[in-house]
Write a protein that holds these residues in place. Sequence first.
Motif, PDB file in Angstrom:
ATOM      1  N   ALA A 103       0.524  -1.533  -0.047  1.00  0.00           N
ATOM      2  CA  ALA A 103      -0.242  -0.186  -0.064  1.00  0.00           C
ATOM      3  C   ALA A 103       0.988   1.365  -0.021  1.00  0.00           C
ATOM      4  CB  ALA A 103      -0.998   0.175   1.127  1.00  0.00           C
ATOM      5  N   LEU A 104       2.272   1.300   0.729  1.00  0.00           N
ATOM      6  CA  LEU A 104       2.714   2.769   0.409  1.00  0.00           C
ATOM      7  C   LEU A 104       3.661   3.077  -0.623  1.00  0.00           C
ATOM      8  CD1 LEU A 104       4.241   2.010   4.533  1.00  0.00           C
ATOM      9  CD2 LEU A 104       2.476   3.931   3.720  1.00  0.00           C
ATOM     10  N   ALA A 105       3.733   2.145  -1.042  1.00  0.00           N
ATOM     11  CA  ALA A 105       4.725   1.226  -2.605  1.00  0.00           C
ATOM     12  C   ALA A 105       3.488   1.733  -3.405  1.00  0.00           C
ATOM     13  CB  ALA A 105       5.173   0.691  -2.555  1.00  0.00           C
ATOM     14  N   VAL A 106       2.571   1.452  -3.852  1.00  0.00           N
ATOM     15  CA  VAL A 106       1.762   1.717  -4.962  1.00  0.00           C
ATOM     16  C   VAL A 106       0.464   2.632  -4.803  1.00  0.00           C
ATOM     17  CG1 VAL A 106      -0.194   0.878  -6.833  1.00  0.00           C
ATOM     18  CG2 VAL A 106       1.943  -0.797  -5.372  1.00  0.00           C
ATOM     19  N   TYR A 107       0.247   3.420  -3.751  1.00  0.00           N
ATOM     20  CA  TYR A 107      -0.835   3.887  -3.941  1.00  0.00           C
ATOM     21  C   TYR A 107      -0.410   5.369  -3.092  1.00  0.00           C
ATOM     22  CZ  TYR A 107      -3.952  -0.048  -4.126  1.00  0.00           C
ATOM     23  OH  TYR A 107      -5.007  -1.355  -4.147  1.00  0.00           O
ATOM     24  N   GLU A 113       3.533   9.247   3.124  1.00  0.00           N
ATOM     25  CA  GLU A 113       5.040   9.626   3.920  1.00  0.00           C
ATOM     26  C   GLU A 113       5.593   9.807   4.752  1.00  0.00           C
ATOM     27  OE1 GLU A 113       8.232   8.747   1.322  1.00  0.00           O
ATOM     28  OE2 GLU A 113       6.720   8.248  -0.077  1.00  0.00           O
ATOM     29  N   ALA A 114       4.640  10.323   5.268  1.00  0.00           N
ATOM     30  CA  ALA A 114       4.888  10.542   7.196  1.00  0.00           C
ATOM     31  C   ALA A 114       4.961   9.441   7.437  1.00  0.00           C
ATOM     32  CB  ALA A 114       3.358  11.407   7.366  1.00  0.00           C
ATOM     33  N   LEU A 120       8.748   3.680   9.952  1.00  0.00           N
ATOM     34  CA  LEU A 120      10.632   3.625   9.858  1.00  0.00           C
ATOM     35  C   LEU A 120      11.705   3.937  11.321  1.00  0.00           C
ATOM     36  CD1 LEU A 120      12.634   2.584   7.998  1.00  0.00           C
ATOM     37  CD2 LEU A 120      12.860   4.714   7.399  1.00  0.00           C
ATOM     38  N   ALA A 121      10.490   4.672  12.190  1.00  0.00           N
ATOM     39  CA  ALA A 121      10.764   4.703  13.178  1.00  0.00           C
ATOM     40  C   ALA A 121      10.990   4.354  14.045  1.00  0.00           C
ATOM     41  CB  ALA A 121      10.656   6.819  13.628  1.00  0.00           C
ATOM     42  N   GLY A 122       9.960   3.194  13.725  1.00  0.00           N
ATOM     43  CA  GLY A 122      10.093   2.539  15.065  1.00  0.00           C
ATOM     44  C   GLY A 122      11.290   1.285  14.886  1.00  0.00           C
ATOM     45  N   VAL A 123      11.863   1.348  13.680  1.00  0.00           N
ATOM     46  CA  VAL A 123      13.227   0.371  13.356  1.00  0.00           C
ATOM     47  C   VAL A 123      14.304   0.963  14.764  1.00  0.00           C
ATOM     48  CG1 VAL A 123      14.922  -0.847  12.214  1.00  0.00           C
ATOM     49  CG2 VAL A 123      12.469   0.237  11.358  1.00  0.00           C
TER      50      VAL A 123
END
Length: 287
Positions: A103-107, A113-114, A120-123
């Motif tokens: 979903a984040l890549a296609v839509y 991005e937020a 990603l910050a969870g990593v």
Amino acid sequence: MSGTVLGAPRPRRRTALLPTAALLLGALYCLLPVVWVVVAATKSGTELFSTFSLLPGTGFTGNLADLSAYREGVYWRWMANSLLYAGLGAALSTVVSACAGYALAVYRFRGREAVFHTILAGVLVPPVILAIPQYLLMARAGMTDTYLSVLLPLILSPYGVYLGRIYAQAAVPAELIEAGRMDGAGEGRIFLRIAVPMMSPGLVTIFLFQFVAIWNNFLLPYIMLGDDTKFPMTVGLFTLLAQGSSTPALYTLVITGALLAIVPLIALFLVIQRFWSLDLLSGAVKS
């Protein structure tokens, strides 16, 4: 001139010895504890403390029998619990990572991005920081000391979502998605019939990473669970090790149990290595 040309490669060869030696030392550092566990598991209780560390013993079969007989085979219950947590948790996490990453890549939507950067910050957040808040949430919901209290926090993996998005961007061409839409296929069918097969190497990688991480997880089940029949392998062996200070005979059971705990991971690598892509971009279809 000829002497200079012939001698030129020699410094390169000497330089190449340094990283090779460093890699060998690193491999020795990693493999020596494994070798010690394999050897120590063959020793009886008396041999463990009276013989040379890397000298094999004669008590492996006895250790297996004692481990299986300990508390009516509770060790195998721990093994089954670990397989449940790691297998089901990794499968659910892979599904969530695939859907979220796709979903984040296609839509294209506002705040995409937020959302991605937040995930990603969870990593960067160590799991030890989240363990206590997760326990408080589960306690508020009355779910502590249950299988779900360990499984639910493991479903969402920020790193898995990150890998899912990266691989979806690289492996699923936008042209194929548009072609599917023009043919009248719904978004769910496009995802299942087109995207998932093309993302399969990345999804196998996510599953493998999650399985290993959950299999080795200690803190979360240690905090969540009180009933030792629900313990995974890591917590169960820790309780045995803690009892070993007063009962030294249990040390051999801990070592033998630790050796057996490696077997499922080795089997998993052997089974799925044909599907596992080390490079998430390998085999990607370029648009």
